[in-house]
Design a protein around this motif. Structure first.
Motif, PDB file in Angstrom:
ATOM      1  N   LYS A  77      -1.495  10.408  -2.501  1.00  0.00           N
ATOM      2  CA  LYS A  77      -2.302   9.197  -2.641  1.00  0.00           C
ATOM      3  C   LYS A  77      -2.374   8.746  -4.104  1.00  0.00           C
ATOM      4  O   LYS A  77      -2.232   9.547  -5.020  1.00  0.00           O
ATOM      5  CB  LYS A  77      -3.730   9.445  -2.130  1.00  0.00           C
ATOM      6  N   PHE A  78      -2.624   7.456  -4.293  1.00  0.00           N
ATOM      7  CA  PHE A  78      -2.874   6.935  -5.641  1.00  0.00           C
ATOM      8  C   PHE A  78      -4.212   6.214  -5.637  1.00  0.00           C
ATOM      9  O   PHE A  78      -4.652   5.689  -4.607  1.00  0.00           O
ATOM     10  CB  PHE A  78      -1.733   6.033  -6.107  1.00  0.00           C
TER      11      PHE A  78
ATOM     12  N   GLY B 264       4.793  17.312  -3.030  1.00  0.00           N
ATOM     13  CA  GLY B 264       5.036  17.808  -1.684  1.00  0.00           C
ATOM     14  C   GLY B 264       5.891  16.871  -0.848  1.00  0.00           C
ATOM     15  O   GLY B 264       6.484  15.916  -1.339  1.00  0.00           O
ATOM     16  N   ASP B 265       5.953  17.159   0.446  1.00  0.00           N
ATOM     17  CA  ASP B 265       6.829  16.440   1.365  1.00  0.00           C
ATOM     18  C   ASP B 265       6.326  15.013   1.571  1.00  0.00           C
ATOM     19  O   ASP B 265       5.219  14.794   2.053  1.00  0.00           O
ATOM     20  CB  ASP B 265       6.887  17.175   2.708  1.00  0.00           C
ATOM     21  N   GLN B 266       7.158  14.056   1.185  1.00  0.00           N
ATOM     22  CA  GLN B 266       6.837  12.640   1.388  1.00  0.00           C
ATOM     23  C   GLN B 266       7.946  11.941   2.162  1.00  0.00           C
ATOM     24  O   GLN B 266       8.000  10.713   2.218  1.00  0.00           O
ATOM     25  CB  GLN B 266       6.656  11.955   0.023  1.00  0.00           C
ATOM     26  N   GLY B 267       8.829  12.723   2.771  1.00  0.00           N
ATOM     27  CA  GLY B 267       9.988  12.156   3.441  1.00  0.00           C
ATOM     28  C   GLY B 267       9.708  11.730   4.866  1.00  0.00           C
ATOM     29  O   GLY B 267       8.581  11.832   5.366  1.00  0.00           O
ATOM     30  N   PRO B 268      10.734  11.238   5.560  1.00  0.00           N
ATOM     31  CA  PRO B 268      10.586  10.855   6.962  1.00  0.00           C
ATOM     32  C   PRO B 268      10.043  12.012   7.793  1.00  0.00           C
ATOM     33  O   PRO B 268      10.511  13.148   7.680  1.00  0.00           O
ATOM     34  CB  PRO B 268      12.011  10.496   7.379  1.00  0.00           C
ATOM     35  N   GLY B 269       9.048  11.719   8.600  1.00  0.00           N
ATOM     36  CA  GLY B 269       8.464  12.744   9.454  1.00  0.00           C
ATOM     37  C   GLY B 269       7.467  13.651   8.769  1.00  0.00           C
ATOM     38  O   GLY B 269       6.911  14.557   9.404  1.00  0.00           O
TER      39      GLY B 269
ATOM     40  N   THR C 214       0.828  -1.209   0.000  1.00  0.00           N
ATOM     41  CA  THR C 214       0.000   0.000   0.000  1.00  0.00           C
ATOM     42  C   THR C 214       0.862   1.258   0.000  1.00  0.00           C
ATOM     43  O   THR C 214       0.331   2.370   0.123  1.00  0.00           O
ATOM     44  CB  THR C 214      -0.953   0.016   1.222  1.00  0.00           C
ATOM     45  N   ALA C 215       2.182   1.086  -0.125  1.00  0.00           N
ATOM     46  CA  ALA C 215       3.076   2.239  -0.228  1.00  0.00           C
ATOM     47  C   ALA C 215       2.968   2.856  -1.627  1.00  0.00           C
ATOM     48  O   ALA C 215       2.537   2.202  -2.576  1.00  0.00           O
ATOM     49  CB  ALA C 215       4.511   1.825   0.062  1.00  0.00           C
ATOM     50  N   ALA C 216       3.377   4.116  -1.732  1.00  0.00           N
ATOM     51  CA  ALA C 216       3.235   4.855  -2.991  1.00  0.00           C
ATOM     52  C   ALA C 216       4.604   5.227  -3.560  1.00  0.00           C
ATOM     53  O   ALA C 216       5.517   5.580  -2.805  1.00  0.00           O
ATOM     54  CB  ALA C 216       2.426   6.134  -2.753  1.00  0.00           C
ATOM     55  N   PRO C 217       4.748   5.184  -4.883  1.00  0.00           N
ATOM     56  CA  PRO C 217       5.997   5.647  -5.484  1.00  0.00           C
ATOM     57  C   PRO C 217       6.224   7.132  -5.181  1.00  0.00           C
ATOM     58  O   PRO C 217       5.301   7.939  -5.256  1.00  0.00           O
ATOM     59  CB  PRO C 217       5.773   5.427  -6.989  1.00  0.00           C
ATOM     60  N   TYR C 218       7.452   7.462  -4.836  1.00  0.00           N
ATOM     61  CA  TYR C 218       7.789   8.862  -4.559  1.00  0.00           C
ATOM     62  C   TYR C 218       7.602   9.708  -5.820  1.00  0.00           C
ATOM     63  O   TYR C 218       8.045   9.330  -6.902  1.00  0.00           O
ATOM     64  CB  TYR C 218       9.233   8.959  -4.077  1.00  0.00           C
ATOM     65  N   ASP C 219       6.937  10.834  -5.657  1.00  0.00           N
ATOM     66  CA  ASP C 219       6.721  11.772  -6.758  1.00  0.00           C
ATOM     67  C   ASP C 219       7.127  13.159  -6.274  1.00  0.00           C
ATOM     68  O   ASP C 219       6.448  13.756  -5.437  1.00  0.00           O
ATOM     69  CB  ASP C 219       5.249  11.760  -7.168  1.00  0.00           C
ATOM     70  N   PRO C 220       8.250  13.697  -6.768  1.00  0.00           N
ATOM     71  CA  PRO C 220       8.751  14.983  -6.264  1.00  0.00           C
ATOM     72  C   PRO C 220       7.800  16.150  -6.486  1.00  0.00           C
ATOM     73  O   PRO C 220       7.969  17.207  -5.878  1.00  0.00           O
ATOM     74  CB  PRO C 220      10.068  15.178  -7.038  1.00  0.00           C
ATOM     75  N   THR C 221       6.776  15.969  -7.330  1.00  0.00           N
ATOM     76  CA  THR C 221       5.823  17.062  -7.571  1.00  0.00           C
ATOM     77  C   THR C 221       4.710  17.106  -6.527  1.00  0.00           C
ATOM     78  O   THR C 221       3.866  18.002  -6.574  1.00  0.00           O
ATOM     79  CB  THR C 221       5.185  16.920  -8.964  1.00  0.00           C
TER      80      THR C 221
ATOM     81  N   HIS D 133      13.222   0.627  -6.006  1.00  0.00           N
ATOM     82  CA  HIS D 133      12.067   1.519  -6.006  1.00  0.00           C
ATOM     83  C   HIS D 133      12.054   2.351  -4.732  1.00  0.00           C
ATOM     84  O   HIS D 133      12.374   1.856  -3.647  1.00  0.00           O
ATOM     85  CB  HIS D 133      10.769   0.725  -6.114  1.00  0.00           C
ATOM     86  N   ASP D 134      11.669   3.617  -4.881  1.00  0.00           N
ATOM     87  CA  ASP D 134      11.543   4.529  -3.750  1.00  0.00           C
ATOM     88  C   ASP D 134      10.060   4.648  -3.408  1.00  0.00           C
ATOM     89  O   ASP D 134       9.339   5.472  -3.974  1.00  0.00           O
ATOM     90  CB  ASP D 134      12.136   5.892  -4.118  1.00  0.00           C
ATOM     91  N   LEU D 135       9.606   3.785  -2.506  1.00  0.00           N
ATOM     92  CA  LEU D 135       8.209   3.795  -2.093  1.00  0.00           C
ATOM     93  C   LEU D 135       8.089   4.434  -0.717  1.00  0.00           C
ATOM     94  O   LEU D 135       8.906   4.170   0.168  1.00  0.00           O
ATOM     95  CB  LEU D 135       7.647   2.367  -2.047  1.00  0.00           C
ATOM     96  N   ARG D 136       7.049   5.239  -0.540  1.00  0.00           N
ATOM     97  CA  ARG D 136       6.893   5.995   0.712  1.00  0.00           C
ATOM     98  C   ARG D 136       5.471   5.850   1.263  1.00  0.00           C
ATOM     99  O   ARG D 136       4.566   5.387   0.564  1.00  0.00           O
ATOM    100  CB  ARG D 136       7.228   7.462   0.467  1.00  0.00           C
ATOM    101  N   ILE D 137       5.290   6.296   2.504  1.00  0.00           N
ATOM    102  CA  ILE D 137       4.001   6.099   3.172  1.00  0.00           C
ATOM    103  C   ILE D 137       3.429   7.395   3.747  1.00  0.00           C
ATOM    104  O   ILE D 137       2.603   7.376   4.647  1.00  0.00           O
ATOM    105  CB  ILE D 137       4.110   5.011   4.263  1.00  0.00           C
TER     106      ILE D 137
END
Length: 313
Positions: free
Chosen positions: A91-92, A78-83, A69-76, A104-108
């Motif tokens: 969301k997707f 906003g902030d998707q980094g730690p914290g 259920t993680a999402a691919p990082y998309d620099p467009t 793959h750079d997947l984030r939550i």
């Protein structure tokens, strides 16, 4: 027994405190949303029986995929980094897939994981592809499937059941997947993966869910569930602890081999910490001031509008 004798007897018997038990996420979530003004309680998916597929071949000969259920990082977006604060724009809304031979750079950031107790600095805690590749290299599994799949964390049961789960099954069948490992992160993620796992099993593919929200998964009646009593966001093991991530995947694989029927839960022996007071924090209205609840309501409304705009787009 009178109340004044209970504490010394707890000490005498070595009892754990009552809060050191699986977090009641469904009740916490109901109480939390009621406290910020959403008075219609959410209907969690509930079944009393589950489909079940035994392994058709040994794991050492099986092709295994991951559903995340993680999402691919998309620099467009906003902030998707730690914290990062909850980020509705990340969301997707459609199933996606990725090439398992690539990194793959997947984030939550787009979901409600435990932001107080989860650093979100190690994707190995929510996306166990590195460990699965090691399992393939060692011969523990036959091979990693060519693609992994992303499951949208939809609050709509109908969209998950009628659209997303069938799409994931179709892609798994196209890739000749033998086994699926599902890894949720937030409360709704756990429900989503439960519904997807049920659909895959009904379609002939054995599954195991690695998760942290025991009540949600068991309420939905899944085939096999590996429960890690960790903060949300750590379904695949502890951050920056490769041994715990390897052990967590191995437990999931063992459950695939030994589960003799549906609704089988295995609990990981790993503990997050000796102090279990972290379990008192997640969306616990008893710990939140009226001012904080009002702030959260405003932020929730804002993120809901962002997500609604993304869905429409």
């Amino acid at each position: 027994m009178s109340a004044d004798t209970s504490a010394p007897r707890d000490d005498e018997f070595g009892f754990a405190p009552d809060y050191d038990s699986p977090i009641p996420y469904m009740q916490r979530t109901r109480d939390y949303y009621a406290a910020i003004g959403y008075t219609t309680p959410y209907r969690w998916a509930h079944y009393t029986a589950a489909p079940f597929q035994p392994l058709k071949k040994p794991l050492a000969q099986s092709r295994v995929t991951i559903i995340t259920t993680a999402a691919p990082y998309d620099p467009t977006k906003g902030d998707q980094g730690p914290g990062a604060a909850y980020n509705g724009s990340a969301k997707f809304y459609q199933v996606y897939d990725g090439d398992t031979s690539q990194q793959h750079d997947l984030r939550i950031s787009h979901i409600g994981y435990d932001r107080k107790h989860t650093s979100a600095t190690d994707s190995g805690t929510w996306f166990p592809l590195p460990q699965l590749l090691k399992a393939s290299a060692s011969g523990r599994i036959g091979e990693v499937a060519p693609r992994f799949f992303g499951a949208p964390t939809n609050r709509s049961h109908r969209v998950t059941l009628d659209t997303d789960a069938p799409e994931i099954l179709a892609r798994c069948l196209a890739d000749e997947v033998d086994v699926a490992v599902l890894v949720p992160n937030c409360p709704v993620c756990h429900q989503t993966t439960a519904l997807v796992a049920r659909h895959l099993e009904a379609g002939g593919i054995p599954t195991v869910i690695m998760g942290c929200a025991k009540d949600i998964i068991e309420h939905a009646a899944v085939p096999r569930f590996l429960f890690s009593d960790f903060p949300l966001g750590n379904s695949a093991g502890k951050p920056h602890d490769v041994a715990s991530q390897a052990q967590t995947l191995e437990l999931a694989l063992r459950l695939l081999e030994t589960g003799s029927g549906p609704q089988t839960t295995m609990q990981s022996p790993l503990r997050w910490s000796e102090d279990a007071s972290w379990k008192l924090d997640y969306n616990n209205v008893a710990q939140l001031s009226p001012e904080e609840l009002a702030r959260r309501r405003a932020e929730f409304d804002k993120q809901k509008e962002i997500a609604r705009g993304n869905r429409a787009a």
